[in-house]
Design a protein around this motif. Structure first.
Motif, PDB file in Angstrom:
ATOM      1  N   ALA A  36       0.888  -1.160   0.000  1.00 52.76           N
ATOM      2  CA  ALA A  36       0.000   0.000   0.000  1.00 52.76           C
ATOM      3  C   ALA A  36       0.927   1.211   0.000  1.00 52.76           C
ATOM      4  CB  ALA A  36      -0.902   0.003   1.230  1.00 52.76           C
ATOM      5  N   ASN A  37       1.002   1.903  -1.135  1.00 56.05           N
ATOM      6  CA  ASN A  37       1.897   3.057  -1.290  1.00 56.05           C
ATOM      7  C   ASN A  37       1.092   4.340  -1.261  1.00 56.05           C
ATOM      8  OD1 ASN A  37       4.069   1.342  -1.584  1.00 56.05           O
ATOM      9  ND2 ASN A  37       4.039   1.409  -3.811  1.00 56.05           N
ATOM     10  N   ARG A  38       1.551   5.269  -0.444  1.00 56.49           N
ATOM     11  CA  ARG A  38       0.929   6.593  -0.360  1.00 56.49           C
ATOM     12  C   ARG A  38       1.982   7.636  -0.695  1.00 56.49           C
ATOM     13  NH1 ARG A  38      -0.863   8.130   4.883  1.00 56.49           N
ATOM     14  NH2 ARG A  38      -2.434   9.399   3.882  1.00 56.49           N
ATOM     15  N   VAL A  39       1.698   8.465  -1.702  1.00 56.23           N
ATOM     16  CA  VAL A  39       2.586   9.567  -2.054  1.00 56.23           C
ATOM     17  C   VAL A  39       2.121  10.775  -1.241  1.00 56.23           C
ATOM     18  CG1 VAL A  39       3.482  11.026  -3.896  1.00 56.23           C
ATOM     19  CG2 VAL A  39       2.903   8.614  -4.360  1.00 56.23           C
ATOM     20  N   ILE A  40       3.034  11.327  -0.450  1.00 53.44           N
ATOM     21  CA  ILE A  40       2.729  12.388   0.509  1.00 53.44           C
ATOM     22  C   ILE A  40       3.475  13.660   0.104  1.00 53.44           C
ATOM     23  CG2 ILE A  40       2.820  13.029   2.958  1.00 53.44           C
ATOM     24  CD1 ILE A  40       1.138  10.512   2.437  1.00 53.44           C
ATOM     25  N   ASN A  41       2.770  14.803   0.152  1.00 56.00           N
ATOM     26  CA  ASN A  41       3.438  16.076  -0.167  1.00 56.00           C
ATOM     27  C   ASN A  41       4.022  16.705   1.104  1.00 56.00           C
ATOM     28  OD1 ASN A  41       1.321  17.431   1.152  1.00 56.00           O
ATOM     29  ND2 ASN A  41       0.298  18.001  -0.757  1.00 56.00           N
ATOM     30  N   GLN A  42       4.613  17.881   0.937  1.00 53.60           N
ATOM     31  CA  GLN A  42       5.296  18.555   2.048  1.00 53.60           C
ATOM     32  C   GLN A  42       4.334  19.018   3.148  1.00 53.60           C
ATOM     33  OE1 GLN A  42       4.925  19.779  -1.019  1.00 53.60           O
ATOM     34  NE2 GLN A  42       4.320  21.931  -0.900  1.00 53.60           N
ATOM     35  N   ARG A  43       3.045  19.043   2.873  1.00 55.49           N
ATOM     36  CA  ARG A  43       2.052  19.414   3.883  1.00 55.49           C
ATOM     37  C   ARG A  43       1.481  18.188   4.605  1.00 55.49           C
ATOM     38  NH1 ARG A  43       1.575  22.396  -0.483  1.00 55.49           N
ATOM     39  NH2 ARG A  43      -0.032  21.106  -1.439  1.00 55.49           N
ATOM     40  N   GLY A  44       2.014  17.000   4.285  1.00 54.37           N
ATOM     41  CA  GLY A  44       1.538  15.778   4.905  1.00 54.37           C
ATOM     42  C   GLY A  44       0.265  15.228   4.287  1.00 54.37           C
ATOM     43  N   GLU A  45      -0.108  15.729   3.110  1.00 53.67           N
ATOM     44  CA  GLU A  45      -1.331  15.290   2.430  1.00 53.67           C
ATOM     45  C   GLU A  45      -1.016  14.157   1.457  1.00 53.67           C
ATOM     46  OE1 GLU A  45      -3.082  19.869   2.175  1.00 53.67           O
ATOM     47  OE2 GLU A  45      -1.920  19.022   0.506  1.00 53.67           O
ATOM     48  N   ALA A  46      -1.851  13.136   1.452  1.00 58.01           N
ATOM     49  CA  ALA A  46      -1.716  12.069   0.460  1.00 58.01           C
ATOM     50  C   ALA A  46      -2.256  12.589  -0.871  1.00 58.01           C
ATOM     51  CB  ALA A  46      -2.481  10.833   0.890  1.00 58.01           C
ATOM     52  N   VAL A  47      -1.423  12.566  -1.907  1.00 53.06           N
ATOM     53  CA  VAL A  47      -1.849  13.054  -3.222  1.00 53.06           C
ATOM     54  C   VAL A  47      -2.095  11.911  -4.205  1.00 53.06           C
ATOM     55  CG1 VAL A  47      -0.822  15.337  -2.975  1.00 53.06           C
ATOM     56  CG2 VAL A  47       0.544  13.476  -3.949  1.00 53.06           C
ATOM     57  N   LEU A  48      -1.563  10.733  -3.906  1.00 55.99           N
ATOM     58  CA  LEU A  48      -1.749   9.580  -4.771  1.00 55.99           C
ATOM     59  C   LEU A  48      -1.564   8.318  -3.936  1.00 55.99           C
ATOM     60  CD1 LEU A  48      -0.557   9.286  -8.375  1.00 55.99           C
ATOM     61  CD2 LEU A  48      -0.002   7.423  -6.856  1.00 55.99           C
ATOM     62  N   GLU A  49      -2.400   7.321  -4.178  1.00 57.45           N
ATOM     63  CA  GLU A  49      -2.270   6.033  -3.500  1.00 57.45           C
ATOM     64  C   GLU A  49      -2.367   4.928  -4.537  1.00 57.45           C
ATOM     65  OE1 GLU A  49      -5.286   5.825  -0.465  1.00 57.45           O
ATOM     66  OE2 GLU A  49      -4.336   7.398   0.731  1.00 57.45           O
ATOM     67  N   TYR A  50      -1.531   3.902  -4.383  1.00 52.93           N
ATOM     68  CA  TYR A  50      -1.619   2.740  -5.276  1.00 52.93           C
ATOM     69  C   TYR A  50      -1.091   1.510  -4.553  1.00 52.93           C
ATOM     70  CZ  TYR A  50       3.355   3.491  -6.540  1.00 52.93           C
ATOM     71  OH  TYR A  50       4.718   3.655  -6.533  1.00 52.93           O
ATOM     72  N   ASN A  51      -1.455   0.327  -5.080  1.00 51.86           N
ATOM     73  CA  ASN A  51      -1.155  -0.913  -4.366  1.00 51.86           C
ATOM     74  C   ASN A  51      -0.519  -1.957  -5.288  1.00 51.86           C
ATOM     75  OD1 ASN A  51      -3.391  -1.436  -5.907  1.00 51.86           O
ATOM     76  ND2 ASN A  51      -4.460  -2.584  -4.350  1.00 51.86           N
ATOM     77  N   PRO A  52       0.739  -1.767  -5.661  1.00 46.67           N
ATOM     78  CA  PRO A  52       1.361  -2.681  -6.609  1.00 46.67           C
ATOM     79  C   PRO A  52       1.569  -4.086  -6.044  1.00 46.67           C
ATOM     80  CG  PRO A  52       3.011  -1.248  -5.672  1.00 46.67           C
ATOM     81  CD  PRO A  52       1.673  -0.739  -5.185  1.00 46.67           C
ATOM     82  N   LEU A  53       1.387  -5.070  -6.921  1.00 50.20           N
ATOM     83  CA  LEU A  53       1.771  -6.442  -6.630  1.00 50.20           C
ATOM     84  C   LEU A  53       3.045  -6.696  -7.415  1.00 50.20           C
ATOM     85  CD1 LEU A  53       1.130  -9.209  -5.338  1.00 50.20           C
ATOM     86  CD2 LEU A  53      -0.086  -9.779  -7.463  1.00 50.20           C
ATOM     87  N   ARG A  54       4.103  -7.056  -6.706  1.00 49.86           N
ATOM     88  CA  ARG A  54       5.411  -7.251  -7.333  1.00 49.86           C
ATOM     89  C   ARG A  54       5.897  -8.679  -7.097  1.00 49.86           C
ATOM     90  NH1 ARG A  54       7.031  -1.965  -8.451  1.00 49.86           N
ATOM     91  NH2 ARG A  54       6.365  -0.406  -6.974  1.00 49.86           N
ATOM     92  N   MET A  55       6.634  -9.182  -8.054  1.00 54.12           N
ATOM     93  CA  MET A  55       7.311 -10.453  -7.885  1.00 54.12           C
ATOM     94  C   MET A  55       8.760 -10.134  -7.507  1.00 54.12           C
ATOM     95  SD  MET A  55       7.839 -13.611 -10.553  1.00 54.12           S
ATOM     96  CE  MET A  55       6.063 -13.805 -10.739  1.00 54.12           C
ATOM     97  N   LEU A  56       9.228 -10.763  -6.423  1.00 52.63           N
ATOM     98  CA  LEU A  56      10.561 -10.491  -5.914  1.00 52.63           C
ATOM     99  C   LEU A  56      11.361 -11.779  -5.782  1.00 52.63           C
ATOM    100  CD1 LEU A  56       9.629  -8.038  -3.014  1.00 52.63           C
ATOM    101  CD2 LEU A  56      10.483  -7.436  -5.282  1.00 52.63           C
ATOM    102  N   LYS A  57      12.678 -11.638  -5.866  1.00 51.66           N
ATOM    103  CA  LYS A  57      13.579 -12.767  -5.658  1.00 51.66           C
ATOM    104  C   LYS A  57      13.523 -13.244  -4.209  1.00 51.66           C
ATOM    105  CE  LYS A  57      17.125 -11.471  -9.010  1.00 51.66           C
ATOM    106  NZ  LYS A  57      18.539 -11.063  -9.186  1.00 51.66           N
ATOM    107  N   ARG A  58      13.855 -14.492  -4.022  1.00 49.68           N
ATOM    108  CA  ARG A  58      14.099 -15.028  -2.686  1.00 49.68           C
ATOM    109  C   ARG A  58      15.586 -14.974  -2.428  1.00 49.68           C
ATOM    110  NH1 ARG A  58      11.193 -20.306  -0.977  1.00 49.68           N
ATOM    111  NH2 ARG A  58      11.687 -19.316   0.994  1.00 49.68           N
ATOM    112  N   LYS A  59      15.963 -15.080  -1.174  1.00 44.34           N
ATOM    113  CA  LYS A  59      17.397 -15.066  -0.811  1.00 44.34           C
ATOM    114  C   LYS A  59      18.080 -16.333  -1.266  1.00 44.34           C
ATOM    115  CE  LYS A  59      17.182 -11.890   2.991  1.00 44.34           C
ATOM    116  NZ  LYS A  59      17.378 -11.621   4.386  1.00 44.34           N
TER     117      LYS A  59
END
Length: 151
Positions: free
Chosen positions: A128-151
């Motif tokens: 759950a990603n929230r892009v926040i401006n300098q006033r602490g306001e959320a200007v954009l939210e998105y929820n990417p599903l990513r495939m990641l490597k394992r160790k």
């Protein structure tokens, strides 16, 4: 036999990310040249972004395309998946409010889902990603599903 030296700046692997884990990125100020270059690159020539005159607009100031805000958010997040990210699979995106030239943004992220792929050799992680401006306001939210490597 040589010693394995870890690489500085490597992103998170699947095992590093548990549901509820949170982090935030560095900040970035969006300049007029950023908007001009983005509009020229993408041909996003809507007058809202391509014409500086705001005298008859509801939003005063120089608006930034939501697509540019999203692109900068992904750039700010890049260090978290450097060398470990395998695929961006999907996301929903919601622009919450205007971003203007001169605004400074950062991304706050939380892991909301983590599971192994069916083969078990890599992991799927939703944020759950929230892009926040300098006033602490959320200007954009998105929820990417990513495939990641394992160790």
């Amino acid at each position: 036999m040589s010693e394995v030296i870890p690489i500085v700046g490597r992103g998170y692997c699947y095992e590093d990310l548990k549901v509820g884990f949170r982090f935030r990125t560095h900040r970035r100020t969006i300049g007029e040249s950023d908007v001009a270059n983005f509009v020229n690159l993408t041909w996003l020539t809507e007058e809202l972004f391509a014409v500086a005159d705001d005298s008859e607009r509801a939003i005063k100031g120089r608006p930034v395309p939501g697509a540019l805000v999203y692109s900068f958010a992904e750039g700010l997040l890049l260090p978290t998946m450097q060398d470990t990210g395998l695929a961006f699979l999907n996301a929903s995106l919601d622009v919450k409010g205007p971003t203007l030239v001169g605004d400074t943004i950062h991304v706050e992220s939380e892991v909301t889902e983590a599971r192994l792929t069916s083969k078990g050799d890599r992991g799927l992680v939703r944020f759950a990603n929230r892009v926040i401006n300098q006033r602490g306001e959320a200007v954009l939210e998105y929820n990417p599903l990513r495939m990641l490597k394992r160790k």
